[in-house]
Scaffold this motif. Sequence first.
Motif, short mmCIF file in Angstrom:
data_model
loop_
_atom_site.label_atom_id
_atom_site.label_comp_id
_atom_site.label_asym_id
_atom_site.label_seq_id
_atom_site.Cartn_x
_atom_site.Cartn_y
_atom_site.Cartn_z
N ALA A 240 0.87 -1.13 -0.05
CA ALA A 240 -0.12 -0.14 0.05
C ALA A 240 0.90 1.33 -0.02
O ALA A 240 0.58 2.14 -0.78
CB ALA A 240 -0.84 0.03 1.21
N LEU A 241 2.05 1.16 0.70
CA LEU A 241 2.80 2.11 0.88
C LEU A 241 3.38 2.47 -0.57
O LEU A 241 3.44 3.71 -1.02
CB LEU A 241 3.88 1.92 1.80
N ASP A 245 3.37 5.95 -2.80
CA ASP A 245 4.71 6.47 -3.27
C ASP A 245 4.73 6.89 -4.77
O ASP A 245 5.20 7.82 -5.13
CB ASP A 245 5.84 5.73 -2.92
N LEU A 246 3.98 5.87 -5.46
CA LEU A 246 3.89 5.85 -7.06
C LEU A 246 3.01 6.99 -7.40
O LEU A 246 2.71 6.98 -8.64
CB LEU A 246 3.78 4.38 -7.54
N GLY A 247 2.08 7.50 -6.61
CA GLY A 247 1.14 8.26 -7.09
C GLY A 247 -0.01 7.68 -7.68
O GLY A 247 -0.72 8.12 -8.47
N GLY A 248 -0.31 6.31 -7.26
CA GLY A 248 -1.21 5.56 -7.75
C GLY A 248 -0.72 4.13 -8.57
O GLY A 248 0.12 4.42 -9.29
N MET A 269 -5.83 2.92 2.68
CA MET A 269 -4.64 3.79 2.43
C MET A 269 -4.84 3.87 0.94
O MET A 269 -5.44 3.27 0.27
CB MET A 269 -3.33 3.00 2.52
N PRO A 270 -4.56 5.21 0.39
CA PRO A 270 -4.56 5.84 -0.92
C PRO A 270 -3.80 5.34 -1.91
O PRO A 270 -2.77 4.69 -1.54
CB PRO A 270 -4.55 7.36 -0.69
N VAL A 297 -12.62 0.54 -5.92
CA VAL A 297 -11.41 0.24 -6.62
C VAL A 297 -11.85 -1.07 -7.52
O VAL A 297 -12.34 -2.00 -7.31
CB VAL A 297 -10.43 -0.51 -5.93
N PRO A 298 -11.49 -0.67 -8.97
CA PRO A 298 -11.72 -1.92 -9.78
C PRO A 298 -10.99 -3.21 -9.69
O PRO A 298 -9.66 -3.08 -9.14
CB PRO A 298 -11.32 -1.26 -11.41
N MET A 299 -11.69 -4.39 -9.57
CA MET A 299 -10.93 -5.39 -9.11
C MET A 299 -11.14 -6.57 -10.21
O MET A 299 -12.41 -6.78 -10.90
CB MET A 299 -11.80 -5.99 -7.84
#
Lengths: 373, 373
Positions: A240-241, A245-248, A269-270, A297-299
């Motif tokens: 998740a981190l 950090d990747l901006g998505g 977490m975003p 969130v698409p799954m």
Amino acid sequence: MMMWSGILGRGFAAGAALLGLGLLAGQAHAQDISEVQAPKTPLVLEQEGSFFVGGRAVHIAITGWDELGPDFSRMFGMPGETTVDQMYVQFQKPVGWQKHVPIVFLHGCCLSSKTWETTPDGRMGWYEYFTRKGFPTYLAEQSGRARSGFDPVGFDEVRAGQRPPDSQKKILIPTHEFAWSIFRFGPKYGEAWPDEQFPISQVDQLYKQMIPDMILTEVPSLGQEFASPTTNNPTVENMALLAKDLGGAILVGHSQSSGMPTQAVLKGMPGIRGIIQLETGCFANLTRPQIALLAKVPMLVVVGDHWSTPQPAADCQTELRQVNGAGGDMSFIALPKVGLHGNSHMFMQDKNNLQVADVIIAWIEEHVEHRAP
Amino acid sequence: MMMWSGILGRGFAAGAALLGLGLLAGQAHAQDISEVQAPKTPLVLEQEGSFFVGGRAVHIAITGWDELGPDFSRMFGMPGETTVDQMYVQFQKPVGWQKHVPIVFLHGCCLSSKTWETTPDGRMGWYEYFTRKGFPTYLAEQSGRARSGFDPVGFDEVRAGQRPPDSQKKILIPTHEFAWSIFRFGPKYGEAWPDEQFPISQVDQLYKQMIPDMILTEVPSLGQEFASPTTNNPTVENMALLAKDLGGAILVGHSQSSGMPTQAVLKGMPGIRGIIQLETGCFANLTRPQIALLAKVPMLVVVGDHWSTPQPAADCQTELRQVNGAGGDMSFIALPKVGLHGNSHMFMQDKNNLQVADVIIAWIEEHVEHRAP
């Protein structure tokens, strides 16, 4: 047991006709490097590299240096700190990567990120293929495995008689026999399905990818860990981190780790733009707030061949109904339903692995990239 | 003790002035991914990939699955075979790679092939740099470490009370304190040399690279293993096989592994076009036939700064005299003697790491590539 039940319960109930190849795994002789095939066009990378996410320091009472002679004992034998729970990540970004959402692949039990590289018979793996398709592509190695190291606390204390032997963490050892059955190469060891897509003649090269596992046994029971949408496994938070950090990013789990992207979303977490579960069951016991989180969130769930049925299992039917009923976008793809037959549990290495990747890329384009973040 | 004695005995006798930075390792906060720096021009690869060399099957009596529930015990709990001693290798070949001799890098103790990738502070590592300089570049992961797995035999038997605890292999745990001293960051933990080239502010990222080691303790004593020009460590033979399979290669060892390329040559196997020992002592007790074997292969020893003297140590002086006296081509470079100061034991990650690489590349061009194979 969420994660493995389908593999165990359904895969082996399949009644397909068998082909008695009489292949003994140990006989398969590999040329190793000489079988690695070069692609026809160069790979042009804007950037490649590696880094770590997470990690914490723990105290070590016995460092093991004392038996290497008095110099080592004096210099390094004292107690100290070591770092555990870190997650190693390697990546490559093609020129023009900005057009795609970053994708993070996480391997399963008893394996490393080698899962996604060159296949056992020397063909291109998904790491390079997704990069060539334009994606900034990341391979995460589970905390506690391979380059991420493992938590060594306790072993040397048992050895020194300072802890009881049965307090020692169990090491899970993947045998060839285990691989043949849980990876669904055939109905019994040494017999392949007639339409098997895994490169069986090079199965010895897969056996070299399989390494001892200290993660699965750290939880009270496998079922308890995987059935629960919440977990303290450090890889979940590290993933998740990384997405943040990747901006998505799109998070992909396989087998043992297939539930981790969902568990990461459920930590609230975003940055998780999509969840892809490869070869897995589903979460059937979600609370209403959890369903609401997943509906954002698409799954995608993808399973191969030689399950008892290409329909979603009961747990997946429940999750599909709940998530999509709450406005979510959850899809289930059984590869035989889209015309791909004979795929094993390791379909990222199967002979048609790039066709399987194309199915996933089509889903990403439609459900993740053509959707506002 | 051939390999580490220089580091232990001489490095800490150095009387350089100290700078009391008061830096506590745990305080160094890394931005991880955001610090990884992109190069200015794309990297164009003709091929990338990974494969294994070597490996053998061993019997496993206790697989560890029995505690994961009755299904797992029934399916996977039976004894079986697992593969150990294999060596994982990743590689990349730039367009035009045919002009250079392949180069194989092997990491040292308690580390993985991460050693050669992105540095702790996010700069380009030697893996990418040598590729950009035109070399077909290979990273070998020691058998028994990281993606190469490890031999798990015995641990679960001790746990089950079937073997005495003191028969269990010792796990060597690298502490932060260990790294600071053996990697020569400074005269004592938390104090860096005034001219230290290692990116000390990101030392926490190095600590994440350091992982438990089960290799060093498998031999009766460190000195015995390393002092001997012969060894049964499977990595040595695997490296030699790799060089042969590549049709010729330069083998590079670092620290714990620095003697392995020499040990590989001494096995009499073909294909080793050059030996590079980074941060090491030398073999001073060679027989005449061994000296004759080494005289056929160009050899380079490189050491960094903060040794007691930039002159070759006694063991290296002996080997230099013997090998060159037999018509060989052995060189010794102390980096301060060529104008590079402050380099640590980890000079492939130091701030001037690419300048150090250039010193090595110049040696390769002169001593290996401009010499008939």
